[in-house]
Design a protein around this motif. Structure first.
Motif, PDB file in Angstrom:
ATOM      1  N   GLN A 161       0.824  -1.209   0.000  1.00  0.00           N
ATOM      2  CA  GLN A 161       0.000   0.000   0.000  1.00  0.00           C
ATOM      3  C   GLN A 161       0.862   1.266   0.000  1.00  0.00           C
ATOM      4  OE1 GLN A 161      -2.711   0.229   3.286  1.00  0.00           O
ATOM      5  NE2 GLN A 161      -3.313   2.302   2.821  1.00  0.00           N
ATOM      6  N   SER A 162       1.934   1.231   0.789  1.00  0.00           N
ATOM      7  CA  SER A 162       2.779   2.423   0.894  1.00  0.00           C
ATOM      8  C   SER A 162       3.891   2.407  -0.148  1.00  0.00           C
ATOM      9  CB  SER A 162       3.377   2.501   2.285  1.00  0.00           C
ATOM     10  OG  SER A 162       4.153   1.345   2.532  1.00  0.00           O
ATOM     11  N   TYR A 163       3.739   1.628  -1.208  1.00  0.00           N
ATOM     12  CA  TYR A 163       4.690   1.501  -2.320  1.00  0.00           C
ATOM     13  C   TYR A 163       5.987   0.823  -1.898  1.00  0.00           C
ATOM     14  CZ  TYR A 163       1.644   5.500  -3.213  1.00  0.00           C
ATOM     15  OH  TYR A 163       0.583   6.323  -3.266  1.00  0.00           O
ATOM     16  N   ALA A 164       6.558   1.290  -0.754  1.00  0.00           N
ATOM     17  CA  ALA A 164       7.793   0.692  -0.233  1.00  0.00           C
ATOM     18  C   ALA A 164       8.910   0.698  -1.269  1.00  0.00           C
ATOM     19  CB  ALA A 164       7.534  -0.730   0.283  1.00  0.00           C
ATOM     20  N   LEU A 165       9.050   1.818  -1.969  1.00  0.00           N
ATOM     21  CA  LEU A 165      10.193   1.948  -2.885  1.00  0.00           C
ATOM     22  C   LEU A 165      11.392   2.395  -2.065  1.00  0.00           C
ATOM     23  CD1 LEU A 165       8.447   3.791  -5.833  1.00  0.00           C
ATOM     24  CD2 LEU A 165       8.915   1.361  -5.596  1.00  0.00           C
ATOM     25  N   TYR A 166      12.581   1.913  -2.463  1.00  0.00           N
ATOM     26  CA  TYR A 166      13.780   2.316  -1.736  1.00  0.00           C
ATOM     27  C   TYR A 166      14.095   3.765  -2.085  1.00  0.00           C
ATOM     28  CZ  TYR A 166      13.839  -2.758  -1.971  1.00  0.00           C
ATOM     29  OH  TYR A 166      13.475  -4.067  -1.929  1.00  0.00           O
ATOM     30  N   PRO A 167      13.977   4.672  -1.115  1.00  0.00           N
ATOM     31  CA  PRO A 167      13.997   6.106  -1.448  1.00  0.00           C
ATOM     32  C   PRO A 167      15.314   6.602  -2.023  1.00  0.00           C
ATOM     33  CG  PRO A 167      13.958   5.778   0.940  1.00  0.00           C
ATOM     34  CD  PRO A 167      13.760   4.437   0.312  1.00  0.00           C
ATOM     35  N   GLN A 168      16.426   5.929  -1.671  1.00  0.00           N
ATOM     36  CA  GLN A 168      17.716   6.464  -2.114  1.00  0.00           C
ATOM     37  C   GLN A 168      18.153   5.886  -3.452  1.00  0.00           C
ATOM     38  OE1 GLN A 168      17.164   4.416   0.288  1.00  0.00           O
ATOM     39  NE2 GLN A 168      18.478   2.643   0.035  1.00  0.00           N
ATOM     40  N   MET A 169      17.310   5.022  -4.035  1.00  0.00           N
ATOM     41  CA  MET A 169      17.679   4.440  -5.324  1.00  0.00           C
ATOM     42  C   MET A 169      16.790   4.995  -6.431  1.00  0.00           C
ATOM     43  SD  MET A 169      18.017   0.417  -4.436  1.00  0.00           S
ATOM     44  CE  MET A 169      18.756  -0.183  -2.928  1.00  0.00           C
ATOM     45  N   SER A 170      17.343   5.085  -7.629  1.00  0.00           N
ATOM     46  CA  SER A 170      16.544   5.504  -8.773  1.00  0.00           C
ATOM     47  C   SER A 170      15.532   4.407  -9.102  1.00  0.00           C
ATOM     48  CB  SER A 170      17.449   5.757  -9.973  1.00  0.00           C
ATOM     49  OG  SER A 170      17.999   4.522 -10.397  1.00  0.00           O
ATOM     50  N   VAL A 171      14.573   4.745  -9.934  1.00  0.00           N
ATOM     51  CA  VAL A 171      13.553   3.777 -10.331  1.00  0.00           C
ATOM     52  C   VAL A 171      14.206   2.520 -10.894  1.00  0.00           C
ATOM     53  CG1 VAL A 171      11.718   3.352 -12.003  1.00  0.00           C
ATOM     54  CG2 VAL A 171      11.743   5.483 -10.705  1.00  0.00           C
ATOM     55  N   GLU A 172      15.211   2.739 -11.734  1.00  0.00           N
ATOM     56  CA  GLU A 172      15.898   1.616 -12.356  1.00  0.00           C
ATOM     57  C   GLU A 172      16.536   0.705 -11.309  1.00  0.00           C
ATOM     58  OE1 GLU A 172      18.742   2.968 -15.150  1.00  0.00           O
ATOM     59  OE2 GLU A 172      18.973   1.015 -16.097  1.00  0.00           O
ATOM     60  N   LYS A 173      17.203   1.336 -10.329  1.00  0.00           N
ATOM     61  CA  LYS A 173      17.858   0.560  -9.274  1.00  0.00           C
ATOM     62  C   LYS A 173      16.827  -0.151  -8.403  1.00  0.00           C
ATOM     63  CE  LYS A 173      22.405   1.516  -9.567  1.00  0.00           C
ATOM     64  NZ  LYS A 173      22.429   1.363 -11.026  1.00  0.00           N
ATOM     65  N   ASN A 174      15.674   0.522  -8.197  1.00  0.00           N
ATOM     66  CA  ASN A 174      14.599  -0.103  -7.449  1.00  0.00           C
ATOM     67  C   ASN A 174      14.145  -1.386  -8.136  1.00  0.00           C
ATOM     68  OD1 ASN A 174      13.002   0.989  -5.003  1.00  0.00           O
ATOM     69  ND2 ASN A 174      13.742   2.828  -6.033  1.00  0.00           N
ATOM     70  N   LEU A 175      13.976  -1.276  -9.459  1.00  0.00           N
ATOM     71  CA  LEU A 175      13.496  -2.429 -10.207  1.00  0.00           C
ATOM     72  C   LEU A 175      14.529  -3.551 -10.206  1.00  0.00           C
ATOM     73  CD1 LEU A 175      11.899  -0.645 -13.299  1.00  0.00           C
ATOM     74  CD2 LEU A 175      10.694  -1.721 -11.411  1.00  0.00           C
ATOM     75  N   SER A 176      15.810  -3.163 -10.266  1.00  0.00           N
ATOM     76  CA  SER A 176      16.837  -4.192 -10.456  1.00  0.00           C
ATOM     77  C   SER A 176      17.343  -4.772  -9.140  1.00  0.00           C
ATOM     78  CB  SER A 176      18.010  -3.616 -11.250  1.00  0.00           C
ATOM     79  OG  SER A 176      18.631  -2.591 -10.512  1.00  0.00           O
ATOM     80  N   PHE A 177      16.950  -4.177  -8.001  1.00  0.00           N
ATOM     81  CA  PHE A 177      17.525  -4.593  -6.719  1.00  0.00           C
ATOM     82  C   PHE A 177      17.433  -6.106  -6.501  1.00  0.00           C
ATOM     83  CE2 PHE A 177      17.283  -5.233  -2.064  1.00  0.00           C
ATOM     84  CZ  PHE A 177      18.525  -4.730  -1.721  1.00  0.00           C
ATOM     85  N   GLY A 178      16.219  -6.630  -6.663  1.00  0.00           N
ATOM     86  CA  GLY A 178      16.025  -8.060  -6.435  1.00  0.00           C
ATOM     87  C   GLY A 178      16.860  -8.917  -7.368  1.00  0.00           C
ATOM     88  N   LEU A 179      16.990  -8.459  -8.630  1.00  0.00           N
ATOM     89  CA  LEU A 179      17.758  -9.221  -9.616  1.00  0.00           C
ATOM     90  C   LEU A 179      19.242  -9.173  -9.293  1.00  0.00           C
ATOM     91  CD1 LEU A 179      15.910  -8.053 -12.853  1.00  0.00           C
ATOM     92  CD2 LEU A 179      15.554 -10.155 -11.546  1.00  0.00           C
ATOM     93  N   ARG A 180      19.689  -7.993  -8.823  1.00  0.00           N
ATOM     94  CA  ARG A 180      21.101  -7.867  -8.459  1.00  0.00           C
ATOM     95  C   ARG A 180      21.419  -8.757  -7.260  1.00  0.00           C
ATOM     96  NH1 ARG A 180      22.032  -2.363  -6.905  1.00  0.00           N
ATOM     97  NH2 ARG A 180      19.862  -1.828  -7.287  1.00  0.00           N
ATOM     98  N   VAL A 181      20.472  -8.801  -6.306  1.00  0.00           N
ATOM     99  CA  VAL A 181      20.668  -9.675  -5.151  1.00  0.00           C
ATOM    100  C   VAL A 181      20.805 -11.125  -5.609  1.00  0.00           C
ATOM    101  CG1 VAL A 181      19.588 -10.600  -3.063  1.00  0.00           C
ATOM    102  CG2 VAL A 181      19.470  -8.156  -3.532  1.00  0.00           C
ATOM    103  N   ALA A 182      19.973 -11.495  -6.584  1.00  0.00           N
ATOM    104  CA  ALA A 182      19.973 -12.877  -7.053  1.00  0.00           C
ATOM    105  C   ALA A 182      21.142 -13.165  -7.995  1.00  0.00           C
ATOM    106  CB  ALA A 182      18.655 -13.177  -7.755  1.00  0.00           C
ATOM    107  N   GLY A 183      21.910 -12.128  -8.340  1.00  0.00           N
ATOM    108  CA  GLY A 183      23.070 -12.325  -9.188  1.00  0.00           C
ATOM    109  C   GLY A 183      22.747 -12.582 -10.651  1.00  0.00           C
ATOM    110  N   VAL A 184      21.661 -11.984 -11.127  1.00  0.00           N
ATOM    111  CA  VAL A 184      21.293 -12.127 -12.541  1.00  0.00           C
ATOM    112  C   VAL A 184      22.263 -11.295 -13.381  1.00  0.00           C
ATOM    113  CG1 VAL A 184      19.460 -11.668 -14.223  1.00  0.00           C
ATOM    114  CG2 VAL A 184      18.874 -12.480 -11.927  1.00  0.00           C
TER     115      VAL A 184
END
Lengths: 302, 362
Positions: free
Chosen positions: B83-106
């Motif tokens: 509900q509160s979006y929970a976007l990481y405020p210090q990251m750009s939209v692109e980094k927000n989208l890629s965070f999970g993928l980067r964690v997974a090492g894609v």
């Protein structure tokens, strides 16, 4: 039309409400504030003025009078040649000792406390609330009760009277309040952020370093201020745990001011005191905003 | 088995407080399931259990026929939108989208490809370099959906995603989410307290109260044939009229008696045998009461106008029939004055009848 406007403006409230420049309320408020400010500034004034006078001038007794002849000699003496007990090297050794104590203490205590606060607010475990309560309880126990046991413990660990010893002591005593500070700050961040990061697959440390830390710069500034001023102003732990060669500035200052032999050099004492108080004073001066925020953030909630 | 998500005997309690109790739920592959209920009914808790953000006390959760009860959120093949979006405020939209993928090492190339695709679907390509703070509410929620989209998950979990948006944006994004579901065909579980969202989006709705699923059915069934009094009252705006009374069997025909009025229940599709003198509640939606003139065929009742609420597309009239207040939806244009006398007809075929004791449908 203009007639009507003038008539309205003259008799009835119309448009913006006029502000009275010297309302009784304003005069009272500023009056009290100015008196309070003078009351607190007067000692500082006396100290600065006295430290700039020579001893003959001080003996005349007009402590509020500005110096006739300004001299910086007391400052130089306080810094580099005033006698602290047996040695006459001024309080500069104390200054560098304090720096050596403060820097590792501040860094280590904040590192541990921030992880503590993060774990206690986001990774609640069975008994985490109890743990937190016990930790907080530590903040309310008088230091005197713990001194003797701590002396024994540090002695047994072989760190009594060493730099390591005093750093460990400061880290331990900073823990309750800093953990409270960080826990409350991390609790105030939206919990969904943490959940989103977990769904994204980030673990304990990655969430801490990549999500939480970048959002908590303000609270780190507050913690640094609290710790630097607290550790710098400490006398008790320094005199007990640091060991003679590591006495912090506050202890050295006491030795300068309270040295029994000879005449009391008030100007040197004042200069040494101002030098000792300068670090916290400068920090308060430049970071008042953050400091107040820290006190507000430290208020217990949740 | 084509169940995408299965919940078996799930219970969750915090100390002495039981939030979910012996809950069973099967969600089909590609289904859009809405968990609907008032706040505190356990719907968000259930979603958090499915996501793995809350540990269950008892029971099992299966996703794609795999038991994920003890699995970490990232290993469950789910994406979640808050509900509160929970976007990481210090990251750009692109980094927000890629965070999970980067964690997974894609690999980087794969990340770029997936972001480009998600951004195109959600029309956020021009926003990729911005920070969340520079986005509007609707754009933020789109990015949040995108974060689930790039991870290529089996199941999307939505936790009241539209509740922070204003009414206009909410209806726009509602349509977009529906379109997205049609385009992707993923299983989606959507928590809301908004009945309009539930009715418009869902393939099936699970109405929850007190940690228990009250009814699980498609929107029309839920709306027209509510299982119990709670479901009947929770759905519908303006809400269903309830008339307290009792059942009588007159000459072999069931009749509902309230005040000094009898309503014939011949047309009502009963699910259980009605008993004589049984206490009951008759539920009638405002659109199932009709204003008629004196010449109308069938059973009619006298009504007195209390107040009218013109709502533009139609008008809601509050009436009193034998001392009971009823709301009636009628076409716009006609005006009513308080005290005016009218005749009304009940569409008992579309009515709902509930037991006075158990409050279950009769």
């Amino acid at each position: 039309m203009s007639d009507a406007t003038i008539a309205l403006a003259g008799s009835e409230p119309w448009g913006k409400r006029p502000k009275r420049r010297f309302a009784p309320k304003t005069i009272m408020l500023y009056g009290v504030l100015i008196v309070a400010a003078l009351y607190y500034l007067l000692p500082l004034y006396v100290m600065i003025v006295t430290s700039l006078k020579g001893m003959p001038e001080i003996r005349l007794g007009n402590i509020f009078a500005p110096p006739v002849e300004i001299t910086f000699e007391p400052w130089v003496k306080a810094w580099s040649s005033a006698c602290t007990g047996l040695y006459c090297e001024g309080i500069r050794t104390g200054f560098w000792n304090s720096v050596r104590i403060a820097i590792p203490s501040v860094i280590i205590s904040i590192l541990i406390a921030s992880v503590n606060g993060y774990a206690l607010s986001n990774w609640k475990f069975r008994g985490s609330e109890v743990f937190f309560t016990i930790l907080l309880f530590g903040a309310f126990i008088p230091y005197q009760v713990m001194l003797y046991p701590l002396v024994i413990i540090t002695r047994e660990l072989g760190i009594f009277g060493t730099l390591t010893g005093i750093v460990v002591i400061h880290t331990i005593f900073g823990m309750p309040i800093l953990t409270l500070l960080f826990r409350n700050y991390f609790s105030s961040l939206p919990p969904e952020l943490f959940k989103a990061a977990r769904v994204d697959g980030a673990g304990f440390w990655r969430i801490f370093f990549q999500i939480m830390l970048p959002m908590s710069v303000p609270i780190f500034v507050v913690a640094v201020i609290l710790q630097v001023t607290g550790i710098w102003n400490d006398f008790l732990f320094g005199v007990i745990f640091a060991g003679t060669q590591n006495f912090p500035m506050t202890v050295q200052l006491n030795n300068v001011v309270n040295s029994a032999q000879g005449v009391k050099e008030y100007n040197v004492n004042m200069a040494a005191t101002i030098l000792t108080g300068a670090v916290p004073l400068i920090i308060y001066f430049f970071s008042g905003k953050y400091f107040v925020r820290g006190i507000a953030a430290g208020a217990v909630k949740g | 088995m084509t169940n995408s998500v299965s919940i078996r005997d799930l219970s969750l309690s915090f100390g002495a407080v039981t939030v979910l109790e012996q809950l069973n739920l099967d969600i089909r592959e590609g289904e859009f399931l809405v968990l609907l209920g008032p706040s505190g009914c356990g719907k968000s808790t259930l979603l958090n259990c499915i996501a793995g953000l809350l540990e269950v006390t008892e029971g099992q959760i299966f996703i794609k026929d795999k038991n994920v009860t003890w699995k970490e959120p990232k290993d469950r093949g789910i994406g979640m939108v808050f509900q509160s979006y929970a976007l990481y405020p210090q990251m750009s939209v692109e980094k927000n989208l890629s965070f999970g993928l980067r964690v997974a090492g894609v690999p980087k190339a794969e990340i770029d490809k997936r972001i480009a695709r998600a951004a195109e679907i959600l029309q956020i390509t021009p926003l990729l370099k911005r920070r969340p703070a520079a986005l509007s509410g609707g754009q933020r929620q789109r990015v949040a959906i995108g974060r689930a989209l790039v991870r290529d998950v089996d199941v999307f979990l939505f936790d009241e995603p539209l509740s922070n948006l204003d009414a206009k944006l909410r209806s726009e994004l509602r349509v977009e989410i529906k379109r997205l579901h049609h385009a992707l065909g993923n299983t989606m579980i959507y928590v809301t307290h908004d009945q309009i969202e539930a009715l418009t989006l869902a393939d099936r709705i699970a109405v929850m109260k007190g940690g228990i699923v009250q009814q699980l059915a498609d929107p029309l069934t839920i709306y027209n044939r509510p299982r119990n009094l709670f479901v009947a009252g929770f759905l519908g705006s303006p809400s269903m009229n309830f008339i307290q009374g009792q059942i009588a069997i007159v000459a072999g025909q069931p009749v509902f008696k309230f005040g000094n009025t009898d309503v014939l229940l011949t047309a009502y599709p009963t699910e259980t045998r009605l008993r004589d003198a049984q206490l009951a509640t008759l539920g009638l939606r405002p659109e199932h009461i009709r204003l008629v003139d004196d010449t109308a065929q069938g059973e009619t009742f006298e009504a007195v106008v209390d107040i009218e609420e013109p709502m533009g597309a139609d008008t809601l009239v509050w009436l009193r029939v034998a001392g009971t207040a009823l709301s009636v939806r009628t076409e716009a244009g006609r005006r009513f004055t308080p005290g005016e006398r009218l005749r009304v007809q009940f569409n008992t075929a579309m009515a709902s009848l509930f037991d006075g004791g158990t409050q279950d449908r009769l």
